[in-house]
Design a protein around this motif. Structure first.
Motif: not given
Ligand code: ADP
Ligand code: MG
Length: 367
Positions: A42-46, A197-203, A232-239, A241-248
């Motif tokens: 499990l990754t904590m990403l942010g 595993m609990v893994y932290v990254t901002h990447d 990636y395919n179904a981001p729950a909100n705008r944050f 959507a734009s934090f993971i991958g590129e987004n218009n």
């Protein structure tokens, strides 16, 4: 979210309504409810400051929750010191002891657990073997490369065979190539040893590569918790959507619903259809999220299930296997599209071009 009803009880780790404040005024972790299942990665990403390290430190026992509970194997652990939690930890900066040899560094957690002599030696040998450093036990950390030091830290976290290992940005100091190799090695170790595993990254690409599930943190809250593909395919909100991958992200107004799809009006009056995520109602500030790779040049005839829109091609950048296209559409907004390099000859800069995007890949998001 209700706790008892919709979550299985065999989680190895459970955060229950955990809140953390360092200054007694601001909460840097707010209402954290999270289960970590046995054997999962499990990754904590942010972004920086979103509360990832604080969460990991509370789980490791180095910080106390201000409110709420952390359960390990079903038992609250607030009163347990770190060394009694049977958790391996790799800190952001490796934290190796410079005056000790590699073998002594790896043996360090064993001392706390009363394992010494031949038994300790054997465990150290095994742990160094797992990270391919058997031959370097007598060196000091300063005599190792960054990647090797990182492996020592890894061996040290595994030497007492913990069920759970926590890692906080362990690859941050390494160059890209080494980083990518270590991502795979860590993932393979986790799988072959069957540890949780609990893994932290901002990447984000690191998180997508390694994780079974990702918890996206922002401002002390989990924004979304799901497997990499869903994220990636179904981001729950705008944050997300734009934090993971590129987004218009394109502002719009919700006009209504048609057969489960949202009908929206763009800034210039164009109507599009979109798949709705967690949309609460009409009249909220909304946007449509479209990934650049989901926009393509439209053919002569409209395709069923696709939105069609026209825009002016402003800029084009050649990137080897694809082109990045900057399109002005919907009344002055810049939209990025990613198009196979071969299609570039089908339009000229400064002219109006027809584009299309699958409706299921246009996502209506709020907030
Ligand atoms: P992340 O790991 O996601 O970057 P942190 O958990 O380190 O986030 O930090 C979350 C917030 O808590 C930040 O605003 C940070 O400044 C603050 N913070 C972290 N550690 C401490 C501390 N020991 N004392 C006071 N504030 C802290
Ligand atoms: Mg941190």
């Amino acid at each position: 979210m209700s706790l008892a009803t919709d979550r299985p009880v065999d989680a190895l780790v459970r955060f229950e309504d955990v809140k953390k404040s360092y200054d007694g005024i601001n909460f840097v972790v707010k209402d954290l409810n999270l289960d970590v299942f046995r054997g999962e990665f499990l990754t904590m990403l942010g972004p920086s400051g979103s509360g990832k390290t604080t969460t990991l430190m509370m789980l490791g026992g180095f910080e106390q929750p201000t409110l709420g509970h952390i359960l390990l194997d079903g038992k609250p652990v607030e009163r347990l010191p770190p060394e009694k939690r049977n958790i391996g930890f790799v800190f952001q900066n490796y934290a190796l002891f410079p005056h000790m040899t590699v073998a002594e560094n790896v043996a360090f957690p064993l001392r706390y657990r009363g394992i010494t002599g031949a038994a300790a030696k054997e465990k150290v040998r095994q742990a160094l073997g797992r990270v391919s450093l058997e031959a370097l036990g007598d060196r000091r950390p300063a005599q190792l490369s960054g990647g090797q030091q990182q492996r020592v830290a890894l061996a040290r976290s595994l030497v007492f065979e913990p069920a759970l290992v926590l890692m906080d940005e362990p690859l941050g100091a390494l160059d890209k190539q080494l980083r990518e190799r270590m991502q795979i090695e860590i993932k393979q170790l986790q799988t072959s040893l069957g540890i949780t595993m609990v893994y932290v990254t901002h990447d984000q690409s690191e998180a997508l590569t390694m994780s079974d599930r990702i918890a996206v943190f922002h401002d002390g809250r989990i924004q979304q918790l799901s497997d990499p593909e869903t994220l990636y395919n179904a981001p729950a909100n705008r944050f997300v959507a734009s934090f993971i991958g590129e987004n218009n992200s394109l502002p719009c107004t919700l006009l209504g619903w048609e057969g489960g799809l949202a009908v929206v009006r763009m800034a210039d009056g164009t109507t599009l259809k979109a798949a709705g995520a967690n949309v609460s109602g009409m009249g909220v500030d909304m946007s449509i999220s479209i990934r650049p790779e989901n926009i393509s040049l439209a053919g002569q005839r409209p395709h069923a299930g696709f939105n069609r829109f026209s825009g002016m091609a402003r800029d084009v950048f050649f990137l080897g296997d694809h082109m990045r296209l900057s399109i002005e559409a919907f009344g002055g907004q810049l939209v990025t599209a990613r198009i196979p390099a071969l299609q570039a000859r089908h339009f000229a800069l400064g002219t109006d071009v027809a584009f299309e995007c699958s409706i299921s890949e246009c996502r209506l998001l709020e907030e």
